[in-house]
Motif scaffolding. Structure first.
Motif, PDB file in Angstrom:
ATOM      1  N   ARG A  31     -17.641 -11.719  -6.525  1.00 27.09           N
ATOM      2  CA  ARG A  31     -17.648 -12.833  -5.570  1.00 27.09           C
ATOM      3  C   ARG A  31     -16.330 -13.571  -5.745  1.00 27.09           C
ATOM      4  NH1 ARG A  31     -20.203 -14.224  -1.788  1.00 27.09           N
ATOM      5  NH2 ARG A  31     -20.441 -16.369  -2.367  1.00 27.09           N
ATOM      6  N   ALA A  32     -15.478 -13.456  -4.732  1.00 25.67           N
ATOM      7  CA  ALA A  32     -14.164 -14.081  -4.798  1.00 25.67           C
ATOM      8  C   ALA A  32     -14.252 -15.561  -4.445  1.00 25.67           C
ATOM      9  CB  ALA A  32     -13.213 -13.386  -3.834  1.00 25.67           C
ATOM     10  N   ARG A  33     -13.374 -16.320  -5.057  1.00 25.06           N
ATOM     11  CA  ARG A  33     -13.243 -17.720  -4.661  1.00 25.06           C
ATOM     12  C   ARG A  33     -12.725 -17.745  -3.228  1.00 25.06           C
ATOM     13  NH1 ARG A  33     -13.618 -20.824  -9.229  1.00 25.06           N
ATOM     14  NH2 ARG A  33     -13.175 -19.760 -11.184  1.00 25.06           N
ATOM     15  N   PRO A  34     -13.160 -18.692  -2.423  1.00 25.53           N
ATOM     16  CA  PRO A  34     -12.672 -18.764  -1.035  1.00 25.53           C
ATOM     17  C   PRO A  34     -11.145 -18.820  -0.993  1.00 25.53           C
ATOM     18  CG  PRO A  34     -14.532 -20.236  -1.337  1.00 25.53           C
ATOM     19  CD  PRO A  34     -14.164 -19.711  -2.709  1.00 25.53           C
ATOM     20  N   GLY A  35     -10.564 -18.068  -0.063  1.00 32.02           N
ATOM     21  CA  GLY A  35      -9.121 -18.060   0.121  1.00 32.02           C
ATOM     22  C   GLY A  35      -8.364 -17.143  -0.812  1.00 32.02           C
ATOM     23  N   MET A  36      -9.046 -16.306  -1.597  1.00 30.81           N
ATOM     24  CA  MET A  36      -8.385 -15.465  -2.594  1.00 30.81           C
ATOM     25  C   MET A  36      -8.214 -14.008  -2.154  1.00 30.81           C
ATOM     26  SD  MET A  36      -7.419 -17.150  -5.147  1.00 30.81           S
ATOM     27  CE  MET A  36      -7.355 -18.915  -4.978  1.00 30.81           C
ATOM     28  N   GLU A  37      -8.488 -13.688  -0.903  1.00 30.45           N
ATOM     29  CA  GLU A  37      -8.425 -12.296  -0.461  1.00 30.45           C
ATOM     30  C   GLU A  37      -7.037 -11.683  -0.683  1.00 30.45           C
ATOM     31  OE1 GLU A  37      -9.152  -9.391   3.361  1.00 30.45           O
ATOM     32  OE2 GLU A  37      -9.491 -11.533   3.607  1.00 30.45           O
ATOM     33  N   ALA A  38      -5.988 -12.366  -0.309  1.00 30.13           N
ATOM     34  CA  ALA A  38      -4.636 -11.815  -0.472  1.00 30.13           C
ATOM     35  C   ALA A  38      -4.324 -11.557  -1.946  1.00 30.13           C
ATOM     36  CB  ALA A  38      -3.600 -12.760   0.134  1.00 30.13           C
ATOM     37  N   ARG A  39      -4.713 -12.465  -2.803  1.00 31.34           N
ATOM     38  CA  ARG A  39      -4.451 -12.277  -4.243  1.00 31.34           C
ATOM     39  C   ARG A  39      -5.308 -11.151  -4.817  1.00 31.34           C
ATOM     40  NH1 ARG A  39      -4.455 -17.471  -7.642  1.00 31.34           N
ATOM     41  NH2 ARG A  39      -3.906 -15.920  -9.220  1.00 31.34           N
ATOM     42  N   LEU A  40      -6.532 -10.996  -4.304  1.00 28.27           N
ATOM     43  CA  LEU A  40      -7.391  -9.894  -4.745  1.00 28.27           C
ATOM     44  C   LEU A  40      -6.741  -8.561  -4.370  1.00 28.27           C
ATOM     45  CD1 LEU A  40     -10.065  -8.958  -5.983  1.00 28.27           C
ATOM     46  CD2 LEU A  40     -11.085  -9.179  -3.713  1.00 28.27           C
ATOM     47  N   LYS A  41      -6.219  -8.462  -3.161  1.00 23.43           N
ATOM     48  CA  LYS A  41      -5.528  -7.248  -2.737  1.00 23.43           C
ATOM     49  C   LYS A  41      -4.303  -6.997  -3.619  1.00 23.43           C
ATOM     50  CE  LYS A  41      -6.892  -7.340   2.108  1.00 23.43           C
ATOM     51  NZ  LYS A  41      -6.403  -7.520   3.490  1.00 23.43           N
ATOM     52  N   GLU A  42      -3.615  -8.046  -4.010  1.00 21.13           N
ATOM     53  CA  GLU A  42      -2.443  -7.908  -4.872  1.00 21.13           C
ATOM     54  C   GLU A  42      -2.841  -7.348  -6.242  1.00 21.13           C
ATOM     55  OE1 GLU A  42       1.251  -7.618  -6.281  1.00 21.13           O
ATOM     56  OE2 GLU A  42       0.700  -8.009  -4.208  1.00 21.13           O
ATOM     57  N   GLU A  43      -3.960  -7.785  -6.782  1.00 15.21           N
ATOM     58  CA  GLU A  43      -4.414  -7.257  -8.078  1.00 15.21           C
ATOM     59  C   GLU A  43      -4.734  -5.770  -7.968  1.00 15.21           C
ATOM     60  OE1 GLU A  43      -4.158  -8.657 -11.025  1.00 15.21           O
ATOM     61  OE2 GLU A  43      -3.260 -10.319  -9.925  1.00 15.21           O
ATOM     62  N   ILE A  44      -5.298  -5.343  -6.855  1.00 19.57           N
ATOM     63  CA  ILE A  44      -5.568  -3.914  -6.651  1.00 19.57           C
ATOM     64  C   ILE A  44      -4.245  -3.154  -6.553  1.00 19.57           C
ATOM     65  CG2 ILE A  44      -6.568  -2.205  -5.082  1.00 19.57           C
ATOM     66  CD1 ILE A  44      -8.597  -3.808  -6.802  1.00 19.57           C
ATOM     67  N   ARG A  45      -3.252  -3.729  -5.891  1.00 25.85           N
ATOM     68  CA  ARG A  45      -1.925  -3.100  -5.814  1.00 25.85           C
ATOM     69  C   ARG A  45      -1.309  -2.973  -7.210  1.00 25.85           C
ATOM     70  NH1 ARG A  45      -1.429  -5.422  -0.845  1.00 25.85           N
ATOM     71  NH2 ARG A  45      -0.622  -7.391  -1.573  1.00 25.85           N
ATOM     72  N   ARG A  46      -1.512  -3.982  -8.058  1.00 26.12           N
ATOM     73  CA  ARG A  46      -0.988  -3.910  -9.433  1.00 26.12           C
ATOM     74  C   ARG A  46      -1.593  -2.720 -10.177  1.00 26.12           C
ATOM     75  NH1 ARG A  46      -2.020  -8.935 -12.689  1.00 26.12           N
ATOM     76  NH2 ARG A  46      -0.840  -7.782 -14.248  1.00 26.12           N
ATOM     77  N   PHE A  47      -2.897  -2.486  -9.969  1.00 25.37           N
ATOM     78  CA  PHE A  47      -3.562  -1.343 -10.601  1.00 25.37           C
ATOM     79  C   PHE A  47      -2.930  -0.050 -10.091  1.00 25.37           C
ATOM     80  CE2 PHE A  47      -6.856   1.956 -10.506  1.00 25.37           C
ATOM     81  CZ  PHE A  47      -7.178   2.010 -11.855  1.00 25.37           C
ATOM     82  N   GLU A  48      -2.699   0.036  -8.787  1.00 29.72           N
ATOM     83  CA  GLU A  48      -2.099   1.228  -8.195  1.00 29.72           C
ATOM     84  C   GLU A  48      -0.679   1.447  -8.732  1.00 29.72           C
ATOM     85  OE1 GLU A  48      -1.360   3.045  -3.760  1.00 29.72           O
ATOM     86  OE2 GLU A  48      -1.212   0.881  -4.022  1.00 29.72           O
ATOM     87  N   GLU A  49       0.100   0.399  -8.770  1.00 22.91           N
ATOM     88  CA  GLU A  49       1.489   0.503  -9.228  1.00 22.91           C
ATOM     89  C   GLU A  49       1.591   0.859 -10.707  1.00 22.91           C
ATOM     90  OE1 GLU A  49       3.060  -3.285  -8.106  1.00 22.91           O
ATOM     91  OE2 GLU A  49       3.208  -2.721  -5.986  1.00 22.91           O
ATOM     92  N   ALA A  50       0.567   0.549 -11.475  1.00 22.69           N
ATOM     93  CA  ALA A  50       0.579   0.853 -12.906  1.00 22.69           C
ATOM     94  C   ALA A  50       0.503   2.350 -13.173  1.00 22.69           C
ATOM     95  CB  ALA A  50      -0.580   0.137 -13.607  1.00 22.69           C
ATOM     96  N   ARG A  51       0.089   3.114 -12.171  1.00 25.79           N
ATOM     97  CA  ARG A  51      -0.060   4.563 -12.320  1.00 25.79           C
ATOM     98  C   ARG A  51      -0.847   4.878 -13.594  1.00 25.79           C
ATOM     99  NH1 ARG A  51       2.243   6.144  -7.922  1.00 25.79           N
ATOM    100  NH2 ARG A  51       4.352   5.626  -7.315  1.00 25.79           N
ATOM    101  N   THR A  52      -2.000   4.275 -13.677  1.00 26.05           N
ATOM    102  CA  THR A  52      -2.877   4.406 -14.831  1.00 26.05           C
ATOM    103  C   THR A  52      -3.239   5.874 -15.060  1.00 26.05           C
ATOM    104  OG1 THR A  52      -3.757   2.219 -14.363  1.00 26.05           O
ATOM    105  CG2 THR A  52      -5.084   3.634 -15.791  1.00 26.05           C
ATOM    106  N   PRO A  53      -3.014   6.390 -16.257  1.00 29.33           N
ATOM    107  CA  PRO A  53      -3.349   7.794 -16.535  1.00 29.33           C
ATOM    108  C   PRO A  53      -4.817   8.096 -16.219  1.00 29.33           C
ATOM    109  CG  PRO A  53      -2.041   6.894 -18.320  1.00 29.33           C
ATOM    110  CD  PRO A  53      -2.412   5.731 -17.417  1.00 29.33           C
ATOM    111  N   GLY A  54      -5.019   9.147 -15.450  1.00 23.36           N
ATOM    112  CA  GLY A  54      -6.373   9.574 -15.110  1.00 23.36           C
ATOM    113  C   GLY A  54      -6.987   8.886 -13.908  1.00 23.36           C
TER     114      GLY A  54
END
Length: 104
Positions: free
Chosen positions: A9-32
């Motif tokens: 449950r995201a705090r109101p108004g946090m959608e853009a930042r939530l998407k950014e955190e997912i992008r950080r996971f993608e950019e990390a190229r996490t092994p596996g």
């Protein structure tokens, strides 16, 4: 394959930042890591499900125990009303649409 589905449950108004955190996971190229999907629910735009897929349970556990993932998790928590509800498990079936016109 192995992964997790998290209900958040995201705090109101946090959608853009939530998407950014997912992008950080993608950019990390996490092994596996294979993929991460984020669903925003129609009924409540602050209600999300996050599905993350890894090639194996060992890769998932290694990521979960890493300092890098802990830092990403702490950043994610700042965007949420409460801690996520995690549901981990083995992926036992995958259905992908065929693009050659033949049925699955």
């Amino acid at each position: 394959m192995y992964g997790t589905i998290a209900h958040v449950r995201a705090r109101p108004g946090m959608e853009a930042r939530l998407k950014e955190e997912i992008r950080r996971f993608e950019e990390a190229r996490t092994p596996g890591a294979i993929a991460a999907y984020v669903y925003r629910m129609d009924v409540d735009s602050n209600d999300y499900y996050i599905a993350v897929i890894f090639e194996s349970k060992a890769a998932y556990v290694a990521n979960a125990n890493s300092a890098e993932q802990n830092a990403r998790y702490q950043a994610l928590l700042e965007l949420l009303i409460s801690e996520p509800a995690w549901h981990d498990g083995e992926i036992v079936a995958v259905a992908l649409p065929r693009h050659d016109g033949l049925p699955l």
